[in-house]
Scaffold this active site. Structure first.
Site, mmCIF file in Angstrom:
data_model
loop_
_atom_site.group_PDB
_atom_site.id
_atom_site.type_symbol
_atom_site.label_atom_id
_atom_site.label_comp_id
_atom_site.label_asym_id
_atom_site.label_seq_id
_atom_site.Cartn_x
_atom_site.Cartn_y
_atom_site.Cartn_z
ATOM 1 N N ARG A 69 0.416 0.088 -7.985
ATOM 2 C CA ARG A 69 1.335 -1.010 -8.306
ATOM 3 C C ARG A 69 0.652 -2.328 -7.956
ATOM 4 O O ARG A 69 0.330 -2.560 -6.794
ATOM 5 C CB ARG A 69 2.627 -0.852 -7.502
ATOM 6 C CG ARG A 69 3.561 -2.047 -7.571
ATOM 7 C CD ARG A 69 4.824 -1.798 -6.755
ATOM 8 N NE ARG A 69 5.743 -2.912 -6.843
ATOM 9 C CZ ARG A 69 5.967 -3.807 -5.868
ATOM 10 N NH1 ARG A 69 5.331 -3.716 -4.703
ATOM 11 N NH2 ARG A 69 6.815 -4.777 -6.036
ATOM 12 N N HIS B 163 5.287 -11.540 -8.578
ATOM 13 C CA HIS B 163 5.274 -11.307 -7.136
ATOM 14 C C HIS B 163 4.958 -12.648 -6.466
ATOM 15 O O HIS B 163 3.937 -12.798 -5.799
ATOM 16 C CB HIS B 163 4.273 -10.213 -6.781
ATOM 17 C CG HIS B 163 4.491 -9.568 -5.435
ATOM 18 N ND1 HIS B 163 4.549 -8.197 -5.253
ATOM 19 C CD2 HIS B 163 4.659 -10.099 -4.203
ATOM 20 C CE1 HIS B 163 4.728 -7.931 -3.963
ATOM 21 N NE2 HIS B 163 4.795 -9.065 -3.303
ATOM 22 N N GLU C 14 11.281 -8.428 -5.173
ATOM 23 C CA GLU C 14 12.082 -8.987 -4.083
ATOM 24 C C GLU C 14 12.627 -10.388 -4.365
ATOM 25 O O GLU C 14 12.253 -11.360 -3.679
ATOM 26 C CB GLU C 14 11.264 -9.004 -2.788
ATOM 27 C CG GLU C 14 10.774 -7.642 -2.351
ATOM 28 C CD GLU C 14 10.176 -7.643 -0.937
ATOM 29 O OE1 GLU C 14 9.894 -8.724 -0.397
ATOM 30 O OE2 GLU C 14 10.006 -6.551 -0.370
ATOM 31 N N ASN D 184 12.090 -1.550 -1.927
ATOM 32 C CA ASN D 184 11.159 -1.839 -0.830
ATOM 33 C C ASN D 184 11.932 -1.715 0.468
ATOM 34 O O ASN D 184 12.959 -2.376 0.646
ATOM 35 C CB ASN D 184 10.598 -3.266 -0.933
ATOM 36 C CG ASN D 184 9.641 -3.428 -2.104
ATOM 37 O OD1 ASN D 184 9.358 -2.477 -2.832
ATOM 38 N ND2 ASN D 184 9.145 -4.640 -2.289
ATOM 39 N N TYR E 150 11.495 -1.587 4.746
ATOM 40 C CA TYR E 150 10.659 -1.728 5.944
ATOM 41 C C TYR E 150 11.429 -1.455 7.221
ATOM 42 O O TYR E 150 10.936 -0.763 8.117
ATOM 43 C CB TYR E 150 10.052 -3.138 6.001
ATOM 44 C CG TYR E 150 8.944 -3.322 4.988
ATOM 45 C CD1 TYR E 150 7.632 -3.023 5.312
ATOM 46 C CD2 TYR E 150 9.215 -3.749 3.698
ATOM 47 C CE1 TYR E 150 6.606 -3.160 4.388
ATOM 48 C CE2 TYR E 150 8.200 -3.889 2.760
ATOM 49 C CZ TYR E 150 6.897 -3.593 3.109
ATOM 50 O OH TYR E 150 5.895 -3.710 2.194
ATOM 51 N N GLU F 207 7.566 -0.135 -2.123
ATOM 52 C CA GLU F 207 6.842 -0.568 -0.917
ATOM 53 C C GLU F 207 7.459 0.064 0.317
ATOM 54 O O GLU F 207 8.673 0.059 0.484
ATOM 55 C CB GLU F 207 6.906 -2.094 -0.695
ATOM 56 C CG GLU F 207 6.048 -2.906 -1.598
ATOM 57 C CD GLU F 207 6.125 -4.399 -1.285
ATOM 58 O OE1 GLU F 207 6.280 -4.782 -0.103
ATOM 59 O OE2 GLU F 207 6.037 -5.178 -2.245
#
Ligand code: LGS
Length: 465
Positions: free
Chosen positions: A94, A138, A183, A305, A307, A371
């Site tokens: 990606r 991005h 995002e 994504n 985290y 991600e």
């Protein structure tokens, strides 16, 4: 009682287990990067300036004044980088395309040399049997568009769709999966609200306008990509499970972090509670008839994504968190979990909770983890980086993803952030997320222990006991 937005009770770290887990056949394992973070060559082959060039040059915005001017020099080293990925057994990659390479002014004339780079990269990937997955945006918005209002302006959404069509026109024959935005929460709330990302504006009203025009840009681009025949289109959102003792506070932050993007994209409507709470910052007059139909057009894949989870509680007198406009009285609390070098809590079960929740509340859209990864204070010694904490982090999160699949989530793939250490936005080069270590002075790449471990995961399509 703790209200959690995920499955009741959640799935504990323990139940994620340590036994053998095998992923479904055809599950895709990849790595991820983004143009400004790795390419460098900021002034080559006709690339125009982006908001991150401007922001990183503004004193005090990025750690130690770092910029993406050289970064990992991937623009010149992409052949070696692709070969390295192939050595690691990576199945998919990606990456993002830099809009200012393709349209230096964000509109009008196309710069063929910019497209040539991605053309070469995609051919190189196919030559090594690696499937490309592209992100169109991005965060490197052409500065010329920011000068006309950036994402607070409807024009940027329209220009974005034109750029998407140009990119597809050149590469659509060789890229099956197209994602529009990475995002949009970061672009809007960090970029226009809190000012900690480019373009560095601190106006909550502008942040909500940016949310809408980013989403409109997504929808208009989806329409262009569909019309041109794209096989698969989608968007990547940064989502987090929100927990806390106060249901109202949890709903408030869940609205600002998750539902403000999920609802329009997957249900064609803004969440009413978010709209109401934001009225002190905006009258939403930028939303026009028909916009939500465009934004809510079906997509084929949702990129997630993940985290770290978010925990909140009520605290009298707490000022608003600048990244969540209107969050006065809500404190963001840290648990006692292990922290990464970014200070973020390590909580794999949050991923199971998140994927299960998205599958339940927004059924029918296949998911990909676009991600997940972590920064740690890696040490290169004798040609080796023994990053056992990253291995443990990924092991835990892979197991958590597997648990979500077992619970019914339609998860199709997993992209580790990141292929290699790179420009970590406001943190500059100080934080290392890579599977591969980059020595910026020599540009030498050294696969960390985690990269070698990941190769084995991919080979087995799972984890050993
Ligand atoms: O490099 C970025 C990675 C690193 O961590 C990438 O470009 C982005 O797409 C993405 O935002 N990335 C990222 N996000 C983590 C945000 C976690 C916030 C948790 C805060 C807890 C206090």
């Amino acid at each position: 009682m703790t209200l959690s937005m995920g499955v009741s009770g959640g799935i504990s770290e323990e139940t994620a287990g340590t036994g053998e887990v095998i992923f479904p056949e055809g599950f895709v394992w990849g790595t991820a990067t983004a143009s400004y973070q790795i390419e460098g060559a900021a002034n080559e082959d006709g690339r125009g300036p982006s908001i991150w060039d401007t922001f990183s040059r503004t004193p005090g915005k990025v750690f130690a004044g770092h910029t993406g001017d050289v970064a990992c020099d991937h623009y010149h080293r992409y052949r070696d980088d692709v070969a390295m990925m192939a050595d690691l057994g990576v199945q998919a990659y990606r990456f993002s395309m830099a809009w200012p390479r393709i349209q230096p002014d964000g509109s009008g004339p196309v710069n063929p040399r910019g497209l040539d780079f991605y053309d070469r990269l995609v051919d190189e990937l196919h030559g090594h049997g690696i499937t490309p997955l592209v992100t169109l945006y991005h965060w490197d918005l052409p500065q010329a568009l920011e000068d006309r209002g950036g994402w607070t302006s409807r024009e940027t959404a329209e220009r974005f769709a034109e750029y998407a069509a140009v990119a597809y026109g050149r590469l659509g024959d060789r890229i099956a999966t197209w994602t529009t935005l990475n995002e949009p929460w970061c672009s809007s709330f960090l970029g226009y609200g809190a000012g900690v990302h480019a373009p560095g504006r601190t106006d909550p009203g502008a942040a909500f306008a940016a949310v809408h025009h980013l989403l409109l840009g997504h929808g208009l681009a989806v329409a262009e990509l569909r019309a041109a025949g794209a096989a698969q289109v989608g968007i990547t959102l940064n989502l987090a499970p929100i927990s806390g003792d106060d249901p109202e506070a949890v709903a408030h932050i869940d609205g600002l972090q998750n539902r403000i993007f999920l609802d329009p994209v997957l249900r064609g409507e803004y969440p009413a509670d978010v709209v109401e709470r934001a009225r002190r910052f905006t009258d939403w007059s930028f939303v026009r008839d028909g916009d939500l139909d465009i934004i809510g057009a079906p997509i084929d894949v949702l990129g997630v994504n993940y985290y770290s989870p978010t925990a909140v509680r009520l605290r009298a007198g707490q000022p608003a968190n600048p990244v969540h406009p209107g969050s006065e009285g809500i404190a963001f609390v840290q648990g006692d979990e292990e922290k990464t070098a970014m200070g973020w809590s390590v909580k794999p079960s949050g991923l199971t909770e998140l994927l299960t929740r998205v599958s339940r509340d927004y059924p029918g859209t296949p998911l990909i983890i676009t991600e997940n990864g972590a920064a740690f204070d890696d040490v290169l010694a004798d040609g080796r980086v023994a990053d056992e904490r990253r291995i443990a982090f990924l092991d835990g999160h892979f197991r958590a993803a597997h648990a979500a699949i077992a619970a019914g989530a339609d998860l199709r793939g997993y992209f580790v952030w990141s292929l290699m250490d790179n420009f970590e936005w406001a943190e500059g080069y100080a934080k290392r997320f890579g599977l591969v270590h980059v020595d910026y002075a020599s540009q030498r790449r050294t696969p960390k222990d985690s990269a070698l471990w990941y190769r084995e995961v991919i080979r087995r399509n799972g984890l050993q006991a």
